[in-house]
Structures are given as C-alpha cells and as structure tokens.
Design an enzyme around this catalytic site. Structure first.
Site, PDB file in Angstrom:
ATOM      1  N   LYS A 106       0.839  -1.209   0.000  1.00  0.00           N
ATOM      2  CA  LYS A 106       0.000   0.000   0.000  1.00  0.00           C
ATOM      3  C   LYS A 106       0.872   1.257   0.000  1.00  0.00           C
ATOM      4  O   LYS A 106       2.066   1.181   0.325  1.00  0.00           O
ATOM      5  CB  LYS A 106      -0.914  -0.026   1.228  1.00  0.00           C
ATOM      6  CG  LYS A 106      -0.152  -0.110   2.548  1.00  0.00           C
ATOM      7  CD  LYS A 106      -1.054  -0.522   3.704  1.00  0.00           C
ATOM      8  CE  LYS A 106      -0.244  -0.611   4.989  1.00  0.00           C
ATOM      9  NZ  LYS A 106      -1.044  -1.124   6.115  1.00  0.00           N
ATOM     10  N   TYR A 122      14.630  30.389   6.505  1.00  0.00           N
ATOM     11  CA  TYR A 122      13.432  31.014   7.048  1.00  0.00           C
ATOM     12  C   TYR A 122      13.562  31.236   8.550  1.00  0.00           C
ATOM     13  O   TYR A 122      14.023  30.355   9.280  1.00  0.00           O
ATOM     14  CB  TYR A 122      12.215  30.123   6.784  1.00  0.00           C
ATOM     15  CG  TYR A 122      11.739  30.177   5.345  1.00  0.00           C
ATOM     16  CD1 TYR A 122      11.345  31.367   4.758  1.00  0.00           C
ATOM     17  CD2 TYR A 122      11.678  29.008   4.586  1.00  0.00           C
ATOM     18  CE1 TYR A 122      10.906  31.407   3.439  1.00  0.00           C
ATOM     19  CE2 TYR A 122      11.231  29.035   3.278  1.00  0.00           C
ATOM     20  CZ  TYR A 122      10.841  30.235   2.710  1.00  0.00           C
ATOM     21  OH  TYR A 122      10.402  30.263   1.415  1.00  0.00           O
TER      22      TYR A 122
HETATM   23  C1  LIG Z   1      -0.135  -1.984   6.794  1.00  0.00           C
HETATM   24  C2  LIG Z   1      -0.641  -3.287   7.261  1.00  0.00           C
HETATM   25  C3  LIG Z   1       0.220  -4.378   7.370  1.00  0.00           C
HETATM   26  C4  LIG Z   1       1.726  -4.255   7.268  1.00  0.00           C
HETATM   27  O1  LIG Z   1       2.209  -3.792   8.501  1.00  0.00           O
HETATM   28  P1  LIG Z   1       3.761  -3.488   8.800  1.00  0.00           P
HETATM   29  O2  LIG Z   1       3.778  -3.069  10.204  1.00  0.00           O
HETATM   30  O3  LIG Z   1       4.150  -2.398   7.866  1.00  0.00           O
HETATM   31  O4  LIG Z   1       4.521  -4.722   8.537  1.00  0.00           O
HETATM   32  C5  LIG Z   1      -0.332  -5.611   7.658  1.00  0.00           C
HETATM   33  N1  LIG Z   1      -1.669  -5.740   7.858  1.00  0.00           N
HETATM   34  C6  LIG Z   1      -2.519  -4.698   7.806  1.00  0.00           C
HETATM   35  C7  LIG Z   1      -3.961  -4.917   8.054  1.00  0.00           C
HETATM   36  C8  LIG Z   1      -2.040  -3.439   7.526  1.00  0.00           C
HETATM   37  O5  LIG Z   1      -2.879  -2.390   7.493  1.00  0.00           O
END
Ligand SMILES: *Cc1c(COP(=O)(O)O)cnc(C)c1O
Length: 352
Positions: A44, A254
């Site tokens: 993702k 800044y």
């Molecule tokens: C993002 C996510 C993962 C992966 O988790 P990590 O901590 O990045 O390994 C696994 N399961 C679900 C439901 C997630 O939302």
C-alpha cells in the site's frame, strides 16, 4: 522560441536509489521467519513510498504472491505487476462502485463490517477476506458480530486480524492472539492471517497461514529481533544547487534560526520537506559526501536544505550528497516513525 511537445524532463536533482536485492532479501528473511506460514507483502501507499514499479518485481521474483493495498485506486498498478499473484484491498467495500471494481479486476475485498458484507453480497458476493477486530479498534467486525447472518453468509477465504502493538513487549499481543483463536473457533476459514512485520518476530504462534509484512520489506526494523536481518533498501541522494560563503553573523533560512559563528562554506541541497525531509530532521541530521558529514543549518525549506560544508572543500555544485536513511536510527534521532519516514518520501524523486 517555438514550443513543441514537452518531452521528457531532464535528469532530476533528487534520486531515490532502490536496492531491489535488499527488498528481495528482506522478503526472503521474513518468509523464513514466518515458518510454515506463507509471507505476503503489504505494498500500500506505493510500496511505502519506494514505488511499486521498483518494489513489485523484486518481491515477485523473491516469491511473494499475495499483496495488500488499502485503496481500490492502488489496484491497477499493483495488479499489473503482481505476476499473476493476488491483490487484497484492506479498506474493503465502502460502496457499490468498490464492489463493481472488485468484480471487474478480481482484487479481493477485506470485509470489515456487516454493512460491507451486505454491500458485497448485494453485488453478487464471491470469495472475500474477513477482518475481525481483536483490540486495535480501527477496522474489522467486532467479535460479537462473527455470528451475524450476513457474516455467516460470506464466502471467506481468509480470516484476518491486525496486531496493535507488535513492536512492543506488551500483554496486548498475547490477548489479541487469544481472541483471534476464539474468532477462528467461531468462524473458520480456509486461511488465517494475523502478523505484520513486527508480529512475525513474535514467534511461530503468530504465523498462522499467511503473514503480511510491510515496513520490514523496505528496510524498517520494528523489533530488535530483526536487527541485522533486515537490510536498508532505499537510499535518497540530492544534488547541490548552490555553494556560498557565509560571513560571521550571516543568518540562514526562514526565520533566521541559524547564525554563522564564523566564516563558513554552505551548500544548498535539492531536498526539502515536500520530499519527506521534514523539519524535525534538520537539527539532528547531517547529509554526507565522500565520508564527510554535512550538518544541516537553519530551517528545512519545502524544496531545499542548507548544510555546512566547511570541512569538505571537494564539494561542487551539481554533486550528489547522501541523505541518511537508516530508518531505525533516523527515527530514533528525530522522533518521526519509520513508517512516516518512508511514506512521506514524495513523488519528486527519480526512483532508480
Ligand atoms: C499496513 C498493514 C500491514 C503491514 O504492517 P507493517 O507493520 O508495515 O509490517 C499488515 N496488515 C494490515 C492490516 C495493515 O494495514
């Protein structure tokens, strides 16, 4: 001057070198630690900022076949690179259009509520995954809803839950494991899945049939057990746009938060907070060039940062300097989570 087709832009002054072999090695290491469970891959948010175009081929070649995204908009790019593997969508079915898109693409929804279940069944149903909440209270049906008629009617391929605090030694992990066991007893499924990256390191009890690592694939180290196992996979580097000589008393950036205590040489570098180099990193980060440390001076701007290069006379305009991106140590130093360091990288990097 005649304006013609814009064509390809010139080489970027900001690069993200992706070590595909490190991604593949990280997946294999996590697959080994997953024991008898298959390892999937959370891709993702554009593979946590690294880019699906770079990450997916490495993951597919290493052997990953089950991929997780959050949004339906992420499905086309991931599916195209999944090598025939399957793609699951964690946000599930939020409306009729999601159900139609799921049926059209073959991506599998993760059903998170009775309403989602109803929407999926109304659209014709079919195999889906089911998320049960065991304590994170984020997405997923409640334990009490497992027996609902509309949940019972689902064709559940995989029963899933998600650990809230697997990166900590806390009683919550064992409590979630126990509740997941109760959920399985009430609503059996063809496959079971509980662990993210950190959960994999909690041991074989947490593995079930499929693990879902994300962070650690990309170089994140959420638990000590993964230290020395997981390799850095992303290496940002940025070009020097300008060199300047500062006089004692000159102020930089800044709000003039830095004043030169003496004459010094400074370099303006092409990375800023729009590229994920957030202001919190400024005071605790030195960029690097040929082994020299280049401490950040003044505030980080949107597109630039200024560094002290007094100790590095070899540095020239146009040279690329390294941005430290050991996720665990950068996170420790600046307080930004490893996840946020990755996913805020932004779109201006040339990912190579
Ligand atoms: C993002 C996510 C993962 C992966 O988790 P990590 O901590 O990045 O390994 C696994 N399961 C679900 C439901 C997630 O939302």
């Amino acid at each position: 001057m005649t304006i013609t087709e814009p064509g390809n832009p010139p080489p970027a002054t900001l690069r993200l070198r992706i070590d595909r072999q490190a991604i593949a090695a990280n997946w294999r290491a996590l697959a080994t630690l997953s024991g008898t469970a298959e390892a999937g891959a959370a891709v993702k948010a554009n593979a946590y900022g690294l880019g699906v175009a770079a990450a997916m081929p490495a993951l597919v070649e290493a052997g990953a076949r089950t991929f997780f995204v959050a949004h339906w908009s992420e499905v086309p790019d991931v599916l195209a690179l999944a090598g025939g593997g399957e793609v699951a969508v964690l946000h599930g079915i939020t409306g009729e259009a999601d159900a139609a898109f799921a049926r059209q693409t073959g991506a599998i929804p993760v059903i998170n509520s009775p309403r989602q279940a109803q929407l999926w069944q109304d659209a014709g149903g079919g195999p889906c995954h089911l998320m049960v909440d065991t304590g994170i209270n984020r997405l997923g049906i409640a334990m009490e809803e497992l027996g609902h008629e509309v949940i019972a009617a689902l064709d559940v391929d995989m029963l899933m839950s998600h650990l809230a605090s697997a990166d900590e030694d806390t009683g919550q992990n064992a409590r979630q494991l126990e509740l997941f066991g109760e959920a399985i007893a009430q609503r059996p499924a063809r496959r079971l899945s509980l662990s993210n990256s950190a959960g994999i390191a909690l041991g074989a009890d947490y593995g079930f049939d499929l693990t879902r690592p994300g962070l650690a694939l990309y170089g994140g180290v959420p638990r000590g057990e993964l230290e020395g196992v997981i390799r850095q996979a992303a290496f940002p580097e940025a070009a020097v746009l300008q060199l300047r000589q500062l006089q004692p008393g000159d102020m930089v950036g800044y709000n003039a938060t830095f004043t030169a205590p003496a004459a010094m040489r400074a370099a303006t570098v092409s990375i800023g907070y729009a590229d994920g180099f957030l202001r919190a990193r400024g005071p605790v980060t030195a960029l690097q060039y040929q082994g020299h440390e280049l401490p950040v001076i003044g505030r980080v701007s949107m597109d630039m940062v200024v560094v002290d290069c007094s100790q590095c006379s070899a540095l020239r305009e146009g040279d690329f300097v390294q941005v430290p991106f050991n996720l665990a140590s950068a996170s420790n130093a600046c307080g930004i989570s490893q996840y946020e360091l990755l996913t805020t990288l932004g779109s201006r990097f040339e990912r190579a």
